[in-house]
Design a protein around this motif. Structure first.
Motif, short mmCIF file in Angstrom:
data_model
loop_
_atom_site.label_atom_id
_atom_site.label_comp_id
_atom_site.label_asym_id
_atom_site.label_seq_id
_atom_site.Cartn_x
_atom_site.Cartn_y
_atom_site.Cartn_z
N ASP A 15 -7.44 4.33 2.22
CA ASP A 15 -8.87 4.05 1.63
C ASP A 15 -9.05 3.74 0.44
O ASP A 15 -8.70 4.58 -0.61
N ARG A 16 -9.37 2.38 -0.05
CA ARG A 16 -9.20 1.86 -1.31
C ARG A 16 -10.36 2.38 -1.95
O ARG A 16 -10.50 2.77 -3.26
N THR A 47 0.90 6.37 1.43
CA THR A 47 0.52 5.15 1.92
C THR A 47 -1.23 5.35 1.62
O THR A 47 -1.77 6.06 2.04
N LEU A 48 -1.60 4.34 0.79
CA LEU A 48 -3.06 4.06 0.57
C LEU A 48 -3.91 3.81 2.01
O LEU A 48 -3.69 2.59 2.46
N LEU A 79 -5.63 -0.80 -7.59
CA LEU A 79 -4.94 -0.43 -6.43
C LEU A 79 -4.83 -1.51 -5.49
O LEU A 79 -5.66 -2.63 -5.45
N VAL A 112 -4.80 8.44 -0.43
CA VAL A 112 -3.13 8.43 0.07
C VAL A 112 -2.91 9.46 1.06
O VAL A 112 -3.16 10.66 0.86
N PHE A 166 3.02 2.46 -6.94
CA PHE A 166 2.94 1.45 -5.68
C PHE A 166 3.84 0.27 -5.88
O PHE A 166 4.03 -0.62 -4.94
N ARG A 210 -9.92 5.82 -2.68
CA ARG A 210 -8.83 6.04 -3.36
C ARG A 210 -8.01 7.22 -2.79
O ARG A 210 -7.44 8.28 -3.22
N ALA A 230 0.82 -1.35 -0.09
CA ALA A 230 0.08 0.22 -0.04
C ALA A 230 0.78 1.18 -0.02
O ALA A 230 0.41 2.33 0.00
N ALA A 261 -5.73 -1.26 1.05
CA ALA A 261 -5.40 0.14 1.64
C ALA A 261 -4.80 -0.68 3.31
O ALA A 261 -5.10 -1.57 3.71
N ARG A 293 -6.26 12.35 -3.51
CA ARG A 293 -7.21 11.51 -4.22
C ARG A 293 -6.77 10.92 -5.44
O ARG A 293 -6.03 11.77 -6.31
N LEU A 294 -6.96 9.80 -5.64
CA LEU A 294 -6.25 9.04 -6.96
C LEU A 294 -7.22 8.93 -8.14
O LEU A 294 -8.53 8.71 -7.86
#
Length: 402
Positions: free
Chosen positions: A179-180, A176-177, A266, A185, A220, A183, A157, A269, A256-257
């Motif tokens: 919340d998947r 670091t991610l 992804l 980080v 990642f 999205r 992550a 998380a 946000r990604l």
């Protein structure tokens, strides 16, 4: 100031020696607890491990994939090792007799010894795992085996934040991610500021958030020798109330990604993030950083270029994903600039980089992340934003806590 640092370095070596090696037990040793008694054994261990790293005495099977050096590199590596030993030997003899009046080059040599003998290693990760035949594993083997699955989960992550098309030599920091689904980080505020000011990545303020107009990404993958990428575009940055760089405020930001490369998904998380007070008071039983440490940024020596020495001794492999175990050093508000009493101190090896790396309790159940590294100096003291103090301003940005 130099004597205080010398006592700290001596204490780390003494703790490793008295526990039979640089095991997890040394994480709780009292600062300045003693001095090492066998300087020759330390130097022999360092020499053997560095030779193994370069494919010397360790042989081909002893070298982790992607960490060996070619024959053309050996003259520079030998010169670096000779410089290290020439200054480390008198330094170790001094502290053995409790003379802590070390010069700048002796102090730098001691710092390099602590990294090189395995007391505070920085492990390259491959597939999220440390190669168990890495020459620096030594007495960390038990901890690495016990934490293998947790470290792999967290490491996947963690990504390298960079301008578009960035690489190990051209990047900004770590993220670091957390919340998947959304999205999201987590990284440092000053990483975002550097993206804007040093790399010219255009962003505009839109009601408490920054909309990213320029090309900005996170990868990642980014492990040593890995050609594949796992990139996502950073499109938005959320800033906490009171955001500021280093000790100037809350040194955190939430990115946000959006998808960048077709077919790339992804990772999971990191969960959980812990705001527990025990991780801000020194009650913790373990800590390690996972991120992308960069090459040392400054020369602190007198006659020796220690940037050259560190770079050569560690194979010039910077800007790739690493695990760096360490120990808690300072409580909240210890640094005179930490007027908000938000930062804890640690002594994990960062090579002068790794901004935005997650600090995790890697030997605790679930390996919770509990702080965000933002700066400092390897071994002497690094600093990280404690989630126990930052939860109130990070949760409204979408950062989940356990």
């Amino acid at each position: 100031m130099h004597e205080q640092r010398a006592k700290l370095l001596a204490g780390i070596l003494a703790a490793s020696e008295t526990t039979g090696g640089p095991r997890a037990e040394c994480l709780s040793m009292a600062e300045g607890a003693g001095v090492p008694s066998d300087s020759n054994a330390i130097l022999d261990r360092v020499t053997a491990q560095l030779e193994a790293l370069s494919g010397g005495s360790g042989g081909g099977d002893a070298v982790p994939p992607g960490t060996g050096t070619c024959a053309a590199d050996e003259p520079a590596r030998k010169r670096a090792l000779d410089l290290l030993l020439a200054h480390a030997e008198p330094a170790l003899q001094k502290i053995k007799s409790r003379d802590f009046s070390l010069g700048p080059d002796e102090l730098c040599a001691m710092e390099a010894i602590i990294i090189a003998d395995g007391s505070r290693p920085s492990f390259l990760l491959s597939g999220g795992r440390v190669a168990m035949h890495d020459p620096f594993v030594g007495e960390w083997e038990g901890s690495l085996v016990a934490s293998r699955d947790a470290v792999e989960r967290v490491a996947k992550a963690v990504g390298r934040i960079q301008p578009v098309g960035g690489n190990a030599s051209y990047y900004i920091g770590s993220g670091t991610l957390v919340d998947r689904t959304e999205r999201l980080v987590l990284t440092n505020f000053h990483v975002i500021e550097q993206a804007r000011t040093l790399h010219g990545i255009a962003m505009h303020d839109d009601g408490g958030r920054l909309v990213v107009e320029g090309d900005f990404e996170i990868d990642f993958a980014a492990e040593s020798g890995v050609l594949d990428t796992r990139r996502f575009r950073i499109t938005e940055v959320r800033l906490p109330e009171g955001a500021g760089a280093v000790f100037g405020g809350i040194d955190a930001a939430v990115c946000r990604l959006e998808p960048l490369d077709d077919g790339v998904t992804l990772p999971d998380a990191v969960r959980p993030l812990s705001p527990s007070a025990q991780y801000a008071t020194g009650e913790i039983s373990s800590m390690a950083l996972i991120g992308f440490p960069g090459e040392p940024a400054k020369d602190k020596g007198d006659k020796v270029d220690w940037n050259f020495v560190i770079a050569e001794l560690f194979g010039r492999r910077f800007g790739v994903k690493r695990l760096a175990p360490g120990r808690f050093r300072h409580g909240l508000g210890t640094h005179p600039l930490d007027t908000g009493k938000r930062a804890i101190g640690h002594d994990a090896t960062t090579f002068g980089g790794a901004s935005g790396a997650l600090v995790v309790a890697w030997l605790d159940d679930g390996a919770p992340g509990f702080a965000l590294h933002f700066g400092g100096e390897t071994v002497e003291s690094n600093y990280a934003l404690s989630f126990a103090k930052a939860r109130a301003v990070l949760e409204p940005l979408g950062v989940p806590f356990g």
